[in-house]
Design a protein around this motif. Structure first.
Motif, PDB file in Angstrom:
ATOM      1  N   LYS A   4      -1.472 -10.890   2.161  1.00 29.73           N
ATOM      2  CA  LYS A   4      -0.214 -11.086   1.442  1.00 29.73           C
ATOM      3  C   LYS A   4      -0.150 -10.046   0.334  1.00 29.73           C
ATOM      4  O   LYS A   4      -0.801 -10.169  -0.682  1.00 29.73           O
ATOM      5  CB  LYS A   4      -0.137 -12.485   0.856  1.00 29.73           C
ATOM      6  CG  LYS A   4      -0.090 -13.564   1.894  1.00 29.73           C
ATOM      7  CD  LYS A   4      -0.007 -14.926   1.261  1.00 29.73           C
ATOM      8  CE  LYS A   4       0.010 -15.996   2.319  1.00 29.73           C
ATOM      9  NZ  LYS A   4       0.093 -17.334   1.742  1.00 29.73           N
ATOM     10  N   ARG A   5       0.612  -8.996   0.556  1.00 34.38           N
ATOM     11  CA  ARG A   5       0.754  -7.917  -0.415  1.00 34.38           C
ATOM     12  C   ARG A   5       2.221  -7.770  -0.773  1.00 34.38           C
ATOM     13  O   ARG A   5       3.103  -7.950   0.060  1.00 34.38           O
ATOM     14  CB  ARG A   5       0.227  -6.613   0.142  1.00 34.38           C
ATOM     15  CG  ARG A   5      -1.242  -6.730   0.515  1.00 34.38           C
ATOM     16  CD  ARG A   5      -1.878  -5.417   0.465  1.00 34.38           C
ATOM     17  NE  ARG A   5      -3.263  -5.568   0.871  1.00 34.38           N
ATOM     18  CZ  ARG A   5      -4.254  -4.958   0.280  1.00 34.38           C
ATOM     19  NH1 ARG A   5      -4.035  -4.174  -0.715  1.00 34.38           N
ATOM     20  NH2 ARG A   5      -5.480  -5.135   0.687  1.00 34.38           N
ATOM     21  N   LYS A   6       2.462  -7.383  -2.033  1.00 37.73           N
ATOM     22  CA  LYS A   6       3.828  -7.196  -2.494  1.00 37.73           C
ATOM     23  C   LYS A   6       4.464  -5.949  -1.906  1.00 37.73           C
ATOM     24  O   LYS A   6       5.664  -5.891  -1.717  1.00 37.73           O
ATOM     25  CB  LYS A   6       3.864  -7.090  -4.018  1.00 37.73           C
ATOM     26  CG  LYS A   6       3.497  -8.375  -4.712  1.00 37.73           C
ATOM     27  CD  LYS A   6       3.544  -8.193  -6.208  1.00 37.73           C
ATOM     28  CE  LYS A   6       3.114  -9.458  -6.912  1.00 37.73           C
ATOM     29  NZ  LYS A   6       3.153  -9.314  -8.362  1.00 37.73           N
ATOM     30  N   GLU A   7       3.638  -4.934  -1.631  1.00 36.92           N
ATOM     31  CA  GLU A   7       4.157  -3.664  -1.148  1.00 36.92           C
ATOM     32  C   GLU A   7       3.386  -3.193   0.081  1.00 36.92           C
ATOM     33  O   GLU A   7       2.215  -3.509   0.250  1.00 36.92           O
ATOM     34  CB  GLU A   7       4.006  -2.588  -2.230  1.00 36.92           C
ATOM     35  CG  GLU A   7       4.784  -2.894  -3.482  1.00 36.92           C
ATOM     36  CD  GLU A   7       4.511  -1.888  -4.583  1.00 36.92           C
ATOM     37  OE1 GLU A   7       5.271  -1.923  -5.550  1.00 36.92           O
ATOM     38  OE2 GLU A   7       3.571  -1.093  -4.490  1.00 36.92           O
ATOM     39  N   ILE A   8       4.052  -2.413   0.878  1.00 40.06           N
ATOM     40  CA  ILE A   8       3.410  -1.817   2.047  1.00 40.06           C
ATOM     41  C   ILE A   8       2.458  -0.727   1.571  1.00 40.06           C
ATOM     42  O   ILE A   8       2.797   0.065   0.689  1.00 40.06           O
ATOM     43  CB  ILE A   8       4.461  -1.208   2.994  1.00 40.06           C
ATOM     44  CG1 ILE A   8       5.339  -2.320   3.555  1.00 40.06           C
ATOM     45  CG2 ILE A   8       3.803  -0.406   4.108  1.00 40.06           C
ATOM     46  CD1 ILE A   8       6.517  -1.821   4.344  1.00 40.06           C
ATOM     47  N   ARG A  37      -2.029   4.196  -0.271  1.00 32.30           N
ATOM     48  CA  ARG A  37      -1.077   4.389  -1.360  1.00 32.30           C
ATOM     49  C   ARG A  37       0.128   3.487  -1.132  1.00 32.30           C
ATOM     50  O   ARG A  37       0.559   3.283   0.002  1.00 32.30           O
ATOM     51  CB  ARG A  37      -0.653   5.859  -1.368  1.00 32.30           C
ATOM     52  CG  ARG A  37       0.182   6.250  -2.526  1.00 32.30           C
ATOM     53  CD  ARG A  37       0.353   7.739  -2.567  1.00 32.30           C
ATOM     54  NE  ARG A  37       1.049   8.070  -3.802  1.00 32.30           N
ATOM     55  CZ  ARG A  37       1.249   9.276  -4.229  1.00 32.30           C
ATOM     56  NH1 ARG A  37       0.814  10.296  -3.531  1.00 32.30           N
ATOM     57  NH2 ARG A  37       1.877   9.487  -5.353  1.00 32.30           N
ATOM     58  N   SER A  38       0.677   2.980  -2.221  1.00 32.89           N
ATOM     59  CA  SER A  38       1.913   2.205  -2.170  1.00 32.89           C
ATOM     60  C   SER A  38       2.855   2.773  -3.223  1.00 32.89           C
ATOM     61  O   SER A  38       2.525   3.738  -3.915  1.00 32.89           O
ATOM     62  CB  SER A  38       1.626   0.724  -2.442  1.00 32.89           C
ATOM     63  OG  SER A  38       1.253   0.539  -3.792  1.00 32.89           O
ATOM     64  N   ARG A  39       3.998   2.152  -3.390  1.00 33.99           N
ATOM     65  CA  ARG A  39       4.970   2.623  -4.372  1.00 33.99           C
ATOM     66  C   ARG A  39       4.396   2.583  -5.786  1.00 33.99           C
ATOM     67  O   ARG A  39       4.635   3.471  -6.587  1.00 33.99           O
ATOM     68  CB  ARG A  39       6.233   1.751  -4.308  1.00 33.99           C
ATOM     69  CG  ARG A  39       7.327   2.178  -5.287  1.00 33.99           C
ATOM     70  CD  ARG A  39       8.487   1.205  -5.295  1.00 33.99           C
ATOM     71  NE  ARG A  39       8.156  -0.086  -5.870  1.00 33.99           N
ATOM     72  CZ  ARG A  39       8.113  -0.333  -7.188  1.00 33.99           C
ATOM     73  NH1 ARG A  39       8.370   0.606  -8.044  1.00 33.99           N
ATOM     74  NH2 ARG A  39       7.813  -1.533  -7.631  1.00 33.99           N
ATOM     75  N   SER A  40       3.590   1.575  -6.081  1.00 36.77           N
ATOM     76  CA  SER A  40       3.125   1.393  -7.460  1.00 36.77           C
ATOM     77  C   SER A  40       1.679   1.790  -7.714  1.00 36.77           C
ATOM     78  O   SER A  40       1.229   1.764  -8.855  1.00 36.77           O
ATOM     79  CB  SER A  40       3.305  -0.066  -7.871  1.00 36.77           C
ATOM     80  OG  SER A  40       2.478  -0.900  -7.078  1.00 36.77           O
ATOM     81  N   GLY A  41       0.928   2.170  -6.670  1.00 38.40           N
ATOM     82  CA  GLY A  41      -0.462   2.481  -6.931  1.00 38.40           C
ATOM     83  C   GLY A  41      -1.180   3.144  -5.787  1.00 38.40           C
ATOM     84  O   GLY A  41      -0.606   3.405  -4.731  1.00 38.40           O
TER      85      GLY A  41
END
Length: 99
Positions: A4-8, A37-41
């Motif tokens: 369960k992750r907020k971002e891909i 890598r994701s949008r925020s990190g």
């Protein structure tokens, strides 16, 4: 089990250079690998421990970015660090103050 992750997260596997100040304020540099890598990190693998809350700069051929170590864990191959990127943290702070 599904995560369960907020971002891909996008797999990357790119060799980079990590720069940070250690606890004694000495500038340190070490090779690392961006694993995803994701949008925020980003998630990097590195051979030396870096404390949660430390500010890092990541450099590689195509770009340079900075962030803060949000989590760290060790495994048999070194350390895995989760880094929250500054650009996302700054944008989120602007959104909160605008409300």
């Amino acid at each position: 089990m599904k995560e369960k992750r907020k971002e891909i997260r996008n797999p990357v596997m790119t060799r980079v250079e990590a720069l940070w100040e250690d606890e004694t304020k000495v500038l340190r540099v070490a090779p690392a690998t961006i694993e995803d890598r994701s949008r925020s990190g980003v998630c990097i693998r590195i051979s030396v421990p870096i404390s949660v809350g430390s500010r890092l700069t990541i450099k590689w051929q195509k770009e340079q970015f900075s962030g803060v170590v949000a989590n760290s864990r060790s495994d048999s191959k070194g350390y895995i660090l989760g880094i929250m990127l500054d650009a996302v943290a700054n944008a989120d702070a602007k959104k909160r103050t605008a409300m």
